[in-house]
Design a protein around this motif. Sequence first.
Motif, mmCIF file in Angstrom:
data_model
loop_
_atom_site.group_PDB
_atom_site.id
_atom_site.type_symbol
_atom_site.label_atom_id
_atom_site.label_comp_id
_atom_site.label_asym_id
_atom_site.label_seq_id
_atom_site.Cartn_x
_atom_site.Cartn_y
_atom_site.Cartn_z
ATOM 1 N N LEU A 62 0.818 -1.220 0.000
ATOM 2 C CA LEU A 62 0.000 0.000 0.000
ATOM 3 C C LEU A 62 0.856 1.277 0.000
ATOM 4 C CD1 LEU A 62 -2.863 -1.048 2.454
ATOM 5 C CD2 LEU A 62 -2.898 -0.991 -0.052
ATOM 6 N N ARG A 63 2.168 1.133 -0.127
ATOM 7 C CA ARG A 63 3.075 2.286 -0.123
ATOM 8 C C ARG A 63 2.685 3.322 -1.179
ATOM 9 N NH1 ARG A 63 8.120 3.714 1.627
ATOM 10 N NH2 ARG A 63 8.492 1.678 2.570
ATOM 11 N N LYS A 67 6.407 13.370 -9.813
ATOM 12 C CA LYS A 67 7.629 13.541 -9.018
ATOM 13 C C LYS A 67 7.311 13.630 -7.532
ATOM 14 C CE LYS A 67 10.295 15.636 -12.683
ATOM 15 N NZ LYS A 67 11.048 16.804 -13.140
ATOM 16 N N GLY A 68 6.242 14.313 -7.187
ATOM 17 C CA GLY A 68 5.852 14.434 -5.790
ATOM 18 C C GLY A 68 5.513 13.092 -5.178
ATOM 19 N N GLN A 119 9.281 7.165 -1.684
ATOM 20 C CA GLN A 119 10.622 6.789 -1.245
ATOM 21 C C GLN A 119 10.896 7.193 0.201
ATOM 22 O OE1 GLN A 119 13.731 8.002 -4.131
ATOM 23 N NE2 GLN A 119 12.033 8.369 -5.521
ATOM 24 N N SER A 120 10.106 8.117 0.734
ATOM 25 C CA SER A 120 10.423 8.733 2.024
ATOM 26 C C SER A 120 9.601 8.218 3.200
ATOM 27 C CB SER A 120 10.224 10.249 1.913
ATOM 28 O OG SER A 120 11.032 10.778 0.882
ATOM 29 N N PHE A 134 8.702 9.895 10.578
ATOM 30 C CA PHE A 134 7.894 9.194 9.576
ATOM 31 C C PHE A 134 8.429 9.444 8.173
ATOM 32 C CE2 PHE A 134 4.203 9.275 6.643
ATOM 33 C CZ PHE A 134 3.905 7.929 6.671
ATOM 34 N N PHE A 135 8.806 10.691 7.908
ATOM 35 C CA PHE A 135 9.388 11.042 6.607
ATOM 36 C C PHE A 135 10.900 10.954 6.726
ATOM 37 C CE2 PHE A 135 5.382 13.529 6.299
ATOM 38 C CZ PHE A 135 4.870 12.936 5.160
ATOM 39 N N ARG A 136 11.493 10.153 5.888
ATOM 40 C CA ARG A 136 12.955 10.025 5.847
ATOM 41 C C ARG A 136 13.434 10.555 4.498
ATOM 42 N NH1 ARG A 136 14.974 6.606 9.947
ATOM 43 N NH2 ARG A 136 13.275 5.669 11.119
ATOM 44 N N PHE A 137 13.440 11.862 4.399
ATOM 45 C CA PHE A 137 13.841 12.505 3.154
ATOM 46 C C PHE A 137 15.347 12.380 2.968
ATOM 47 C CE2 PHE A 137 10.000 15.079 4.289
ATOM 48 C CZ PHE A 137 9.203 14.603 3.256
#
Length: 171
Positions: A18-19, A43-44, A50-51, A79-82
């Motif tokens: 479900l990513r 792109k968004g 990926q993050s 949660f976000f790993r940019f």
Amino acid sequence: MDNPDSHIEIKLGIPEELRHQAAIICYEGFRSQMELLVGSQQKGIALLEQSLDLELALMALQQGRLVGFVGLQYENRPFFRFKRSHFTQELGFLRGLLVYLLFNLFATQILPQEMFINVIVVDTSVRGKGIGTSLLQSVFEITQQNQFHAVVLDVTDTNPDARRLYERLGF
């Protein structure tokens, strides 16, 4: 963590399959900001996909379909790993670096024993049906169970409906 009134099931984590759907829902929730920064939906969504750290989420399912989620941050686990490389790959070196820096400029530092809500999003087709409330109530339950002292979130003034929900729930 079920809500029998609206047949919403809340579960910890989001399965890998479900990513992509989670990235789409997140993009749609922040479309105006994302378009401004990254230019295109494709792109968004790729950057978000990926993050996301799917283990740090609570998801809302309705009849087996992902309809919303909360991304959590605690104990130095965002949660976000940019990653800079994701941005430069999608947007080119200069623009990617600039957008990466902007994303990280707004990263929130939290205290130990705080649960921070990085993001809460609900699919546009089911907003206003209590899903956000159910997700937040589940966050409160997890916060209590794990003996965190506070739940923290940031909200922008561009989303008055979200702000009303947060204020109604005590933020």
